[in-house]
Design a protein around this motif. Structure first.
Motif, PDB file in Angstrom:
ATOM      1  N   LEU A   1       0.906 -14.881  -7.529  1.00 53.11           N
ATOM      2  CA  LEU A   1       1.354 -13.498  -7.367  1.00 53.11           C
ATOM      3  C   LEU A   1       2.176 -13.051  -8.567  1.00 53.11           C
TER       4      LEU A   1
ATOM      5  N   THR B   1       1.346  -9.423  -9.756  1.00 53.11           N
ATOM      6  CA  THR B   1       1.200  -7.968  -9.733  1.00 53.11           C
ATOM      7  C   THR B   1       1.139  -7.463  -8.297  1.00 53.11           C
ATOM      8  N   LEU B   2       1.206  -6.152  -8.148  1.00 51.65           N
ATOM      9  CA  LEU B   2       1.085  -5.548  -6.827  1.00 51.65           C
ATOM     10  C   LEU B   2      -0.294  -5.822  -6.233  1.00 51.65           C
ATOM     11  N   ASP B   3      -1.314  -5.790  -7.054  1.00 49.62           N
ATOM     12  CA  ASP B   3      -2.656  -6.103  -6.569  1.00 49.62           C
ATOM     13  C   ASP B   3      -2.740  -7.536  -6.063  1.00 49.62           C
ATOM     14  N   ASP B   4      -2.027  -8.451  -6.725  1.00 49.34           N
ATOM     15  CA  ASP B   4      -1.977  -9.838  -6.254  1.00 49.34           C
ATOM     16  C   ASP B   4      -1.352  -9.916  -4.865  1.00 49.34           C
TER      17      ASP B   4
ATOM     18  N   ARG C   1      -1.241  -7.559  -2.618  1.00 56.25           N
ATOM     19  CA  ARG C   1      -2.176  -6.968  -1.653  1.00 56.25           C
ATOM     20  C   ARG C   1      -3.279  -7.952  -1.285  1.00 56.25           C
ATOM     21  N   ALA C   2      -3.813  -8.623  -2.289  1.00 58.57           N
ATOM     22  CA  ALA C   2      -4.876  -9.593  -2.036  1.00 58.57           C
ATOM     23  C   ALA C   2      -4.359 -10.751  -1.184  1.00 58.57           C
TER      24      ALA C   2
ATOM     25  N   GLN D   1      -3.993  -9.756   2.526  1.00 60.80           N
ATOM     26  CA  GLN D   1      -5.282  -9.706   3.212  1.00 60.80           C
ATOM     27  C   GLN D   1      -5.823 -11.109   3.488  1.00 60.80           C
TER      28      GLN D   1
ATOM     29  N   VAL E   1       4.459  -5.742   0.767  1.00 65.05           N
ATOM     30  CA  VAL E   1       3.109  -5.297   1.103  1.00 65.05           C
ATOM     31  C   VAL E   1       2.812  -5.658   2.552  1.00 65.05           C
TER      32      VAL E   1
ATOM     33  N   LEU F   1      -3.183  -1.048   4.825  1.00 64.20           N
ATOM     34  CA  LEU F   1      -2.644  -1.798   3.697  1.00 64.20           C
ATOM     35  C   LEU F   1      -1.601  -0.899   3.059  1.00 64.20           C
TER      36      LEU F   1
ATOM     37  N   THR G   1       2.178  -0.182   0.967  1.00 73.94           N
ATOM     38  CA  THR G   1       3.207  -0.640   0.044  1.00 73.94           C
ATOM     39  C   THR G   1       4.529  -0.061   0.508  1.00 73.94           C
TER      40      THR G   1
END
Length: 275
Positions: free
Chosen positions: A157, A159-162, A164-165, A168, A194, A201, A203
């Motif tokens: 982890l 980034t923010l995308d990390d 989020r992934a 999930q 997150v 989903l 933030t």
């Protein structure tokens, strides 16, 4: 003096370790429940000798003793929400999971205490596997920090995308909802969490409080979520209210001891005494 009808007072149970320094664990959880006007009950899993600087000893309680505490509370008083913290061993984790099922405990908030927010490993591999495979699938909400989320998701982890992934992927373990906490993240991701419940989903952002006295933040957040669930809030609202509570408690954190002090769980009293 009037007596309050016990049926009108929500009850929450914390299953966690004792922090002799009073900043985290059972002690933080019970103060958090009290702040929310929720009656706090407890099942102690281990006893630590610690202060604001270090932990010098940890002693696990016998599994039967942990189970007896849970049964004693639930069969007499009943609980509307449960929060787990430091469970320490695979045997205790498995026993707690069994009690959740046998006693049909609802609103289970699992703070998966495996790695500190600084990256220090707190339990062994067998306990980690049991937490992941046996207890987390029963959770209403699981609240991993950055390093715990990395272990549970198998992702790094940054980034923010990390984040989020990871949320999930952790959701696939069976928990109804996941809150990946950004307290251990760097830069503008500090204070960013997150949320994922299989549908939403989100933030979630709160103000960053500049203090080094953050001991017990994770315990306090999970306990506040449980308290709000006991009060009847939906899952996402419980998390949002809990984040607001912790942010304010951080603003009134306590500079006690020679190391990292705790958050100010009883900040209304501190506000009254602030010039």
């Amino acid at each position: 003096m009037s007596v309050i009808d016990k049926s009108s007072v929500p009850v929450a149970l914390t299953i966690a370790g004792s922090d002799s320094g009073g900043g985290a664990g059972i002690q933080a959880d019970l103060r958090t429940f009290a702040f929310h006007c929720v009656h706090g009950t407890s099942a102690i899993t281990c006893v630590t000798a610690q202060n604001t600087v270090l932990v010098t000893r940890v002693d696990a309680l016998p599994v039967d003793a942990v189970v007896a505490q849970i049964e004693a509370v639930v069969t007499d008083i009943g609980v509307q929400a449960v929060k787990t913290g430091m469970l320490l061993t695979a045997e205790i984790i498995a026993a707690v999971a069994q009690q959740v099922e046998v006693l049909k405990l609802n609103n289970l908030v699992v703070d998966p205490v495996m790695v500190s927010r600084t990256g220090a490993v707190l339990i062994n591999d067998e306990a980690m596997a049991t937490l992941q495979n046996v207890l987390i699938p029963k959770a209403t909400i699981v609240t991993p920090n950055r390093y715990e989320a990395q272990l549970l998701s198998g992702l790094q982890l940054h980034t923010l995308d990390d984040m989020r992934a990871a949320a999930q992927r952790i959701h696939q373990l069976g928990a109804k909802a996941v809150l990946v906490k950004g307290g251990g993240m760097q830069g503008n991701l500090r204070g960013v969490d997150v949320w994922f419940d299989g549908h939403k989903l989100e933030t979630l952002k709160t103000a960053v409080v500049d203090t080094s006295n953050t001991h017990g933040t994770g315990c306090t957040l999970a306990a506040a979520i449980a308290a709000n669930l006991a009060l009847g809030c939906d899952r996402l609202s419980a998390v949002q209210k809990a984040k607001d509570y912790v942010t304010t408690a951080l603003r009134y954190s306590l500079a006690i001891g020679q190391g990292q002090g705790p958050v100010g769980h009883f900040f209304p009293l501190l506000q009254e005494n602030t010039p």
